[in-house]
Design an enzyme around this catalytic site. Structure first.
Site, PDB file in Angstrom:
ATOM      1  CB  CYS A 127      -1.028  -0.100   1.219  1.00  9.92           C
ATOM      2  SG  CYS A 127      -2.104  -1.590   1.102  1.00  9.92           S
TER       3      CYS A 127
ATOM      4  CG  HIS B 176      -1.584   4.404   5.610  1.00 10.33           C
ATOM      5  ND1 HIS B 176      -1.733   4.469   4.210  1.00 10.33           N
ATOM      6  CD2 HIS B 176      -1.665   3.016   5.818  1.00 10.33           C
ATOM      7  CE1 HIS B 176      -1.895   3.212   3.833  1.00 10.33           C
ATOM      8  NE2 HIS B 176      -1.733   2.613   4.816  1.00 10.33           N
TER       9      HIS B 176
ATOM     10  CD  GLU C 125      -0.705   7.466   9.707  1.00  8.20           C
ATOM     11  OE1 GLU C 125      -0.331   8.200   8.992  1.00  8.20           O
ATOM     12  OE2 GLU C 125      -1.849   6.558   9.396  1.00  8.20           O
TER      13      GLU C 125
ATOM     14  CE  LYS D  50      -5.690   4.368   3.052  1.00  6.88           C
ATOM     15  NZ  LYS D  50      -4.857   5.483   3.383  1.00  6.88           N
TER      16      LYS D  50
ATOM     17  CG  HIS E 290      -6.715   0.651   1.873  1.00  3.77           C
ATOM     18  ND1 HIS E 290      -5.478   1.407   0.916  1.00  3.77           N
ATOM     19  CD2 HIS E 290      -5.575   0.191   2.835  1.00  3.77           C
ATOM     20  CE1 HIS E 290      -4.464   1.064   1.387  1.00  3.77           C
ATOM     21  NE2 HIS E 290      -4.609   0.266   2.453  1.00  3.77           N
TER      22      HIS E 290
ATOM     23  CG  PHE F  20      -0.134  -6.213   4.040  1.00  4.42           C
ATOM     24  CD1 PHE F  20      -0.902  -5.410   5.045  1.00  4.42           C
ATOM     25  CD2 PHE F  20      -1.334  -7.090   3.396  1.00  4.42           C
ATOM     26  CE1 PHE F  20      -2.068  -5.718   5.401  1.00  4.42           C
ATOM     27  CE2 PHE F  20      -2.457  -7.434   3.870  1.00  4.42           C
ATOM     28  CZ  PHE F  20      -2.901  -6.697   4.909  1.00  4.42           C
TER      29      PHE F  20
END
Length: 448
Positions: free
Chosen positions: A184, A324, A335, A359, A364, A425
């Site tokens: 991502c 994010h 985060e 998001k 996402h 990931f």
């Protein structure tokens, strides 16, 4: 032979003083909020959501039946003969690239008609899955109809590099066409790599960003099996809840975002409008777990510091963060922990830094998420306005951030750096640092 590099990654002989400044001169997007950057920006300012129920019997038995889908048929927005040779992600990419190219004041027919040297122009696109849904469909056709049922276009439409290649073909870009795959963080890393290619003189202009279209039954089932998705099927528009106390997972989405990045002197020579400077970027790896973030936030902090250092900035320069924030419990907390560590260095008397996460509006977008969020971050700088985070009605006390909610918020009128974060990931961390143009003013742009 490869040019030798210094320990900081710059070619030998290139210093911060001698490397070229990179600016953003055009933007394009296709997202669950609509076709084009104006639809994206207006939807964010109005606090609308593009998350909706997934139609079709193939999703009927799924535990999660919602997604951030693009309602327009991209195949109808391109010539039919051209569209049928592209996977859906590549279609998105070409549509966004065309908009970005026009927005940069360049001829829609491509580099040949724009007075731009095709051999000094590049493409760099991030994606995760690329055309994998085409391969899945080919496998189904093989089982149902035998070898003759498989389209001869299947192999060419499956490769992740198809989006970059199709943009190159469509706009006659011959300098280079690159693809980045880093989960991502792909879209953000693609933009960062493009910045370096321009800085160090390899090319003058790059169309950079990301594209993804993988809302398929198998992908939805896989994410559901991981318990990574929100299960709020009964309230899709409120399912994605970044930084909220009651967040329960991300919402899968699709779309594309492209920036036209350009050497500043090249942009000024052709009289281009400049949105902002693409000032720097940073990478790191958690080296922690294949899907879970490092709860300490160490890897994220490293990427944040590297982005600021690359931009010649310090934590005190940060005026806004586009987070994010996928709305997963562990991801948002990691985060937030990292951002607090960085921003606390500004001192007790420093003003709070407004944080937003889009998001909640889009879901996402996987490999496209960092690219679309870079578009939003550039618009935030350009217009001096931070879009609100939707879905975060009750902020998680453990996050301890100044999350903008309900209504947009104005940025300080001059100076400062905006950070746009992307994490994926495997512990891939990428951060982009944007800054207002050299004069500190917001130059005239499109009416959005």
């Amino acid at each position: 032979m490869h040019q030798p590099l210094t320990p900081t990654g710059r070619p030998v002989g290139v210093t911060r003083a001698t490397q070229r400044r990179v600016v953003v001169t055009g933007m394009g997007a296709i997202t669950p909020l609509g076709v084009g950057v104006p639809a994206l920006w207006q939807g964010l300012l109005e606090g609308r959501s593009g998350v909706r129920p997934l139609e079709g019997e193939e999703f009927a038995g799924q535990p999660v039946r919602i997604g951030g889908t693009v309602t327009a048929d991209p195949g109808e927005l391109l010539p039919k003969a051209q569209a049928r040779r592209m996977n859906r992600a590549a279609q998105f990419a070409v549509i966004a690239a065309r908009e970005a190219w026009r927005d940069a004041g360049l001829d829609a027919s491509g580099t040949v008609g724009s007075g731009v040297d095709p051999s000094r122009t590049g493409v760099c696109v991030g994606t995760i899955i690329g055309g994998a849904p085409v391969l899945v469909d080919g496998d189904r056709r093989l089982r149902d109809k035998g070898p003759r049922g498989v389209s001869p276009l299947t192999a060419a439409m499956t490769v992740p590099s198809q989006a970059a290649a199709q943009i190159s073909i469509d706009l006659h870009v011959t300098g280079e066409a690159r693809t980045v795959v880093s989960a991502c963080a792909s879209g953000t890393e693609a933009i960062g790599q493009a910045i370096d290619r321009i800085r160090h003189g390899h090319v003058d202009i790059v169309l950079a960003g990301g594209a993804e279209a993988a809302i398929t039954p198998s992908v939805m089932a896989a994410f559901s099996a991981m318990r990574a998705l929100s299960t709020r099927n009964d309230e899709p528009e409120r399912a994605s809840r970044p930084f909220a106390k009651d967040r329960d997972g991300f919402v899968h989405g699709e779309g594309a975002g492209l920036l036209v990045l350009e050497a500043e002197e090249h942009a000024l020579a052709r009289g281009a409008r400049i949105y902002c400077e693409a000032a720097g970027w940073g990478l790191s790896a958690d080296a922690h777990h294949i899907v879970a973030p490092d709860p300490s936030g160490d890897g994220i902090v490293l990427a944040l510091r590297r982005a600021l250092a690359d931009a010649g900035a310090v934590p005190a320069d940060v005026v806004h963060v586009n987070a994010h924030a996928t709305a997963t419990v562990e991801g948002d907390l990691a985060e937030a922990t990292a951002l607090r560590r960085l921003l606390d260095e500004r001192g007790a008397g420093a003003p709070s830094v407004p944080v937003t996460a889009v998001k909640g509006n889009l879901g996402h977008l996987q490999g496209a998420t960092g690219a679309v969020e870079a578009v939003v971050a550039a618009l935030t700088l350009h217009h001096g306005l931070v879009p609100p985070t939707i879905g975060c009605d009750d902020l998680d006390d453990a996050c301890e951030l100044d999350v903008v909610t309900h209504v947009p918020r104005f940025l300080p009128p001059a100076g400062g750096v905006v950070l746009s974060n992307s994490f994926g990931f495997g512990g891939h961390n990428a951060v982009l640092a944007l800054r207002r143009d050299r004069s500190g003013r917001a130059t005239e742009g499109r009416a959005v």
